[in-house]
Write an enzyme that holds these catalytic residues in place. Structure first.
Site, PDB file in Angstrom:
ATOM      1  N   GLY A  60      -6.509 -14.434  37.710  1.00 48.67           N
ATOM      2  CA  GLY A  60      -7.553 -13.420  37.766  1.00 48.67           C
ATOM      3  C   GLY A  60      -7.306 -12.203  36.892  1.00 48.67           C
ATOM      4  CG  LEU A  61      -4.019 -10.220  36.492  1.00 49.52           C
ATOM      5  CD1 LEU A  61      -2.549  -9.829  36.358  1.00 49.52           C
ATOM      6  CD2 LEU A  61      -4.818  -9.010  36.983  1.00 49.52           C
ATOM      7  N   GLY A  62      -7.328 -12.350  33.504  1.00 48.28           N
ATOM      8  CA  GLY A  62      -7.995 -12.500  32.209  1.00 48.28           C
ATOM      9  C   GLY A  62      -7.113 -13.046  31.109  1.00 48.28           C
ATOM     10  CB  ALA A  66     -10.820 -13.204  28.235  1.00 43.55           C
ATOM     11  CB  ALA A  67      -5.867 -11.309  27.246  1.00 46.61           C
ATOM     12  CG  ASP A  89     -12.735 -12.194  32.781  1.00 45.56           C
ATOM     13  OD1 ASP A  89     -13.240 -11.456  33.644  1.00 45.56           O
ATOM     14  OD2 ASP A  89     -11.894 -13.075  33.030  1.00 45.56           O
TER      15      ASP A  89
HETATM   16  O1  PMV Z   1     -11.469 -15.692  35.864  1.00 46.87           O
HETATM   17  P1  PMV Z   1     -11.336 -14.546  36.814  1.00 46.87           P
HETATM   18  O2  PMV Z   1     -10.416 -14.823  37.943  1.00 46.87           O
HETATM   19  O3  PMV Z   1     -11.068 -13.261  36.118  1.00 46.87           O
HETATM   20  O4  PMV Z   1     -12.758 -14.364  37.530  1.00 46.87           O
HETATM   21  C1  PMV Z   1     -13.895 -14.098  36.813  1.00 46.87           C
HETATM   22  C2  PMV Z   1     -14.862 -13.319  37.625  1.00 46.87           C
HETATM   23  C3  PMV Z   1     -16.004 -14.117  38.258  1.00 46.87           C
HETATM   24  O5  PMV Z   1     -16.962 -13.129  38.637  1.00 46.87           O
HETATM   25  C4  PMV Z   1     -15.530 -14.861  39.481  1.00 46.87           C
HETATM   26  C5  PMV Z   1     -16.644 -15.083  37.285  1.00 46.87           C
HETATM   27  C6  PMV Z   1     -17.410 -14.428  36.156  1.00 46.87           C
HETATM   28  O6  PMV Z   1     -17.742 -15.150  35.214  1.00 46.87           O
HETATM   29  O7  PMV Z   1     -17.721 -13.230  36.199  1.00 46.87           O
END
Ligand code: PMV
Length: 343
Positions: free
Chosen positions: A135-137, A140-141, A182
């Site tokens: 959940g810390l991206g 994407a990073a 993200d």
């Molecule tokens: O991938 P994560 O754990 O950073 O979660 C993304 C956030 C959600 O809202 C669950 C999905 C989204 O696309 O916004």
């Protein structure tokens, strides 16, 4: 995905080109953001992904080195592979192809990298201190760092929205229906108030927010959690739309609490947001336990962050209590903690 690399010449500059990107934490509104409600996210600069581009020997093409991932045979030293040997949905391959198409000289060729006569000769090395799938991206990073490094290698200075747009394409490979939060918070490296499809709104932070971020140690797949929630939403749309409305309302209140610098109100809203995340079924016993421990340790508020079912939780603290709360979280089984000051 196309690449314009057949005209690409390595720049005369052959020193390694380096770029970094931070992690991120969602403070409010995860999941509901996929359904059009607002959310708030902040960059976490205490953890970073880094991409280094070096010019390879002539004819070697693009080689990828994911230095923190073990080799397929389990040996340390990183996963190394040629771009053209990777499956088309490999996220590193995807961002390299997108970034070459956007930033390498020449025009798009209409062929994938593997089909080109002269693929540029580059080594792309990726390292990251961002825990994967928590959940810390991290995805994407890594993609942001790679896109920035390739742009820089070819002498380009892309805008944040251009990087964000490329990374969003890769986010779709990680999970089919990303909201875009993200890639936005990481590419802009600023606190954001985000509504899907409305682009980036910078959030000003009235008083610094001190966060203790604690890892449950449990890996979870965003795609699975988002997909599971989608099934429940499809089965009971009215119930879930109502819950998403409540989460959206909390994110709106949190925006003004953050802007006016009222951490106590922000903390209370985090607690409320966590209750709703439990109700929609994306929390976990480990997350709930750490949230309780943080509150008992004196946090102003606490909640899970990101997709859930594992990954990280956030505790908002007065900065002088950060160590006490972090110690309590570790004693309660947190795999690690990060302290981050948001301003
Ligand atoms: O991938 P994560 O754990 O950073 O979660 C993304 C956030 C959600 O809202 C669950 C999905 C989204 O696309 O916004």
């Amino acid at each position: 995905m196309n690449v314009r690399a057949n005209q690409s010449q390595p720049p005369s500059e052959t020193r390694p080109t380096v770029a970094t990107a931070p992690g991120k934490a969602i403070l409010f509104g995860e999941h509901a953001v996929v359904y059009g409600r607002p959310a708030i996210a902040v960059p976490v600069t205490d953890v970073q992904a880094r991409a280094t581009i070096t010019t390879g020997e002539r004819g070697t093409g693009v080689r990828l080195v994911a230095a923190d991932l073990p080799a397929p045979d389990g040996r340390p030293g990183g996963r190394r592979y040629r771009l053209r040997d990777a499956p088309a949905d490999d996220p590193l391959r995807a961002i390299v192809e997108l970034a070459l198409a956007a930033f390498a000289p020449g025009g798009p060729t209409g062929a994938g990298v593997g089909g080109l006569d002269s693929e540029p000769d580059l080594q792309v090395t990726v390292t990251s201190t961002i825990p994967i799938a928590r959940g810390l991206g991290s995805g994407a990073a890594v993609a942001t760092a790679v896109a920035r490094a390739i742009a820089r290698y070819f002498g380009q200075l892309p805008r944040s929205d251009e990087i964000s747009r490329l990374v969003y394409e890769v986010e779709k490979l990680h999970h089919g229906t990303p909201s875009g939060i993200d890639n936005t918070v990481i590419a802009y490296e600023q606190p954001v108030y985000f509504v899907r499809g409305e682009g980036m709104k910078r959030l000003s932070v009235g008083a610094p927010l001190s966060l203790v971020i604690a890892d449950t140690g449990v890996v979870s797949s965003t795609r699975e959690v988002v997909g599971d929630l989608r099934h429940r939403w499809q089965a009971q749309p009215e119930r879930y739309e109502g819950l998403f409305d409540e989460i959206g309302a909390i994110a709106r209140l949190a925006r003004s609490a953050i802007e006016r610098g009222d951490p106590r109100a922000v903390g209370r809203l985090m607690d409320e947001n966590h209750e709703l995340l439990m109700t929609i079924g994306v929390s976990s016993p480990e997350l709930d336990r750490l949230v309780k421990v943080a509150r008992a340790g004196g946090a102003l508020g606490a909640k899970m962050s990101g997709a859930g079912w594992g990954g990280n939780m956030l505790a908002l603290v007065e900065s002088h209590r950060a160590q006490i709360v972090a110690d309590a979280l570790c004693q309660a089984g947190a795999a690690s903690t990060i302290f981050s000051q948001i301003s």
